[in-house]
Design a protein around this motif. Structure first.
Motif, PDB file in Angstrom:
ATOM      1  N   TYR A  38       0.849  -1.190   0.000  1.00 25.97           N
ATOM      2  CA  TYR A  38       0.000   0.000   0.000  1.00 25.97           C
ATOM      3  C   TYR A  38       0.886   1.242   0.000  1.00 25.97           C
ATOM      4  O   TYR A  38       1.726   1.418   0.900  1.00 25.97           O
ATOM      5  CB  TYR A  38      -0.902  -0.011   1.231  1.00 25.97           C
ATOM      6  N   ASP A  41      -1.826   6.945   1.945  1.00 28.29           N
ATOM      7  CA  ASP A  41      -1.759   7.308   3.357  1.00 28.29           C
ATOM      8  C   ASP A  41      -3.049   6.883   4.048  1.00 28.29           C
ATOM      9  O   ASP A  41      -3.897   6.219   3.452  1.00 28.29           O
ATOM     10  CB  ASP A  41      -1.481   8.797   3.548  1.00 28.29           C
ATOM     11  N   ASP A  42      -3.192   7.271   5.306  1.00 27.43           N
ATOM     12  CA  ASP A  42      -4.349   6.858   6.096  1.00 27.43           C
ATOM     13  C   ASP A  42      -5.321   7.992   6.337  1.00 27.43           C
ATOM     14  O   ASP A  42      -6.227   7.872   7.164  1.00 27.43           O
ATOM     15  CB  ASP A  42      -3.872   6.268   7.431  1.00 27.43           C
ATOM     16  N   TYR A  44      -8.306  10.351   4.863  1.00 23.10           N
ATOM     17  CA  TYR A  44      -9.363  10.292   3.849  1.00 23.10           C
ATOM     18  C   TYR A  44     -10.193  11.568   3.888  1.00 23.10           C
ATOM     19  O   TYR A  44     -10.413  12.148   4.969  1.00 23.10           O
ATOM     20  CB  TYR A  44     -10.262   9.082   4.097  1.00 23.10           C
ATOM     21  N   GLY A 208      -4.472   0.506  10.001  1.00 21.56           N
ATOM     22  CA  GLY A 208      -5.117   1.366   9.034  1.00 21.56           C
ATOM     23  C   GLY A 208      -5.962   0.545   8.088  1.00 21.56           C
ATOM     24  O   GLY A 208      -5.615  -0.590   7.740  1.00 21.56           O
ATOM     25  N   ARG A 211      -8.928   1.967   1.708  1.00 20.73           N
ATOM     26  CA  ARG A 211      -8.586   1.458   0.380  1.00 20.73           C
ATOM     27  C   ARG A 211      -7.876   0.113   0.486  1.00 20.73           C
ATOM     28  O   ARG A 211      -8.050  -0.761  -0.364  1.00 20.73           O
ATOM     29  CB  ARG A 211      -7.716   2.471  -0.361  1.00 20.73           C
ATOM     30  N   ALA A 212      -7.056  -0.044   1.516  1.00 22.75           N
ATOM     31  CA  ALA A 212      -6.367  -1.307   1.798  1.00 22.75           C
ATOM     32  C   ALA A 212      -7.024  -1.982   2.993  1.00 22.75           C
ATOM     33  O   ALA A 212      -7.502  -1.307   3.918  1.00 22.75           O
ATOM     34  CB  ALA A 212      -4.885  -1.068   2.082  1.00 22.75           C
ATOM     35  N   HIS A 214      -5.332  -3.790   5.141  1.00 25.70           N
ATOM     36  CA  HIS A 214      -4.363  -3.439   6.178  1.00 25.70           C
ATOM     37  C   HIS A 214      -3.342  -2.502   5.540  1.00 25.70           C
ATOM     38  O   HIS A 214      -2.573  -2.925   4.672  1.00 25.70           O
ATOM     39  CB  HIS A 214      -3.666  -4.679   6.737  1.00 25.70           C
ATOM     40  N   SER A 215      -3.315  -1.260   5.961  1.00 28.12           N
ATOM     41  CA  SER A 215      -2.502  -0.259   5.262  1.00 28.12           C
ATOM     42  C   SER A 215      -1.041  -0.250   5.666  1.00 28.12           C
ATOM     43  O   SER A 215      -0.198   0.264   4.953  1.00 28.12           O
ATOM     44  CB  SER A 215      -3.087   1.138   5.518  1.00 28.12           C
TER      45      SER A 215
END
Length: 294
Positions: A38, A41-42, A44, A208, A211-212, A214-215
């Motif tokens: 990924y 970032d976290d 949004y 996180g 979008r992922a 687990h970021s």
């Protein structure tokens, strides 16, 4: 899972993977050995947060449906079917299905299983604890939560563990605020758990998500200061999901674990009870907004 003579769990028979209609979009990792790294970032924006909230609401409603089906005599595979069907009827993909080879649409973790229990032919019995962990992927976003349920009547000690684990999550959420370091969340959780002699599992953390699945952002559930000093910002999305362990009379508050040969099922080393609760949330100017409510 099945059970040995002492009632402890053993691996059971896992049914074939359930099908997802071709029209439901898959996460990018399905059919691969693992997710691609990924690189986002976290944080949004408001419209992205609402997409995560939609996924989180679907997951939370699926969790309610599975919870309503929990009773003595039901198998964990039957619970997986309930969750799977609920998600696909709402055009959501079960995020766990195909993640790093995982074969089921949710996780079912009973009694001494800390996390990642695989649904199979294990029959629930009166007095069990079972954690249901569900993540929904919808409109490009994941929403992730879990909760621990009672199977029939619990012992007072088991019921207290469940109630207090949920309160530990609540206290972690209340610690969220912009400008604070991530490690204050675990400090709040661990200080509460220690009041009752519970152990806090350290090696499985919040993360996180959006979008992922687990970021890469890690949310410890213990006091990790001065490490994990990422500063929380408005718009940051992650999970908090404390796992508390009961331990034994001789050795209370232990949090050691072992992993089964299936490379997923994680159990307390002393086979004592454990419980877990989880929400996905977004940091706001005032604190936290939970995104996984029904």
């Amino acid at each position: 899972m099945s059970r040995d003579a002492q009632g402890h769990l053993l691996p059971g028979r896992v049914s074939p993977t359930r099908r997802v209609p071709v029209g439901i979009p898959r996460p990018e990792y399905v059919g691969k050995a693992g997710p691609k790294p990924y690189d986002g970032d976290d944080i949004y924006d408001a419209s992205e947060v609402e997409r995560i909230r939609t996924s989180g609401r679907i997951a939370a409603q699926a969790l309610e449906a599975v919870g309503a089906a929990i009773r003595p005599g039901v198998t964990t595979d039957e619970l997986d079917a309930v969750g799977h069907e609920f998600l696909i009827r709402r055009d959501a993909y079960p995020s766990t299905l195909g993640y790093r080879g995982y074969r089921k649409s949710l996780c079912t973790s009973i009694n001494e299983v800390i996390c990642h229990g695989i649904p199979d032919d294990t029959v629930l019995v009166e007095g069990d604890l079972i954690n249901i962990d569900i993540t929904a992927f919808h409109d490009g976003m994941h929403g992730d939560l879990n909760a621990t349920f009672a199977v029939g009547e619990l012992s007072l000690e088991a019921a207290d563990l469940v109630t207090r684990t949920q309160e530990a999550l609540n206290r972690g959420i209340k610690a969220v605020a912009p400008g604070r370091e991530i490690n204050v969340i675990g400090r709040a959780i661990e200080s509460y758990a220690k009041r009752f002699g519970y152990g806090v599992v350290r090696d499985y953390t919040g993360h996180g998500v959006g979008r992922a699945f687990h970021s890469g952002l890690v949310i410890p559930h213990y006091d990790a200061s001065p490490d994990y000093d990422t500063v929380m910002e408005p718009g940051m999305v992650f999970t908090i999901e404390p796992m508390l362990t009961f331990g034994t009379v001789e050795n209370p508050g232990t949090a050691e674990w072992d992993e089964w040969p299936d490379d997923w099922t994680v159990v307390t080393r002393d086979l004592s009870l454990t419980a877990q609760f989880e929400h996905t949330l977004v940091v706001t100017e005032r604190g936290a907004d939970i995104l996984t409510l029904p």
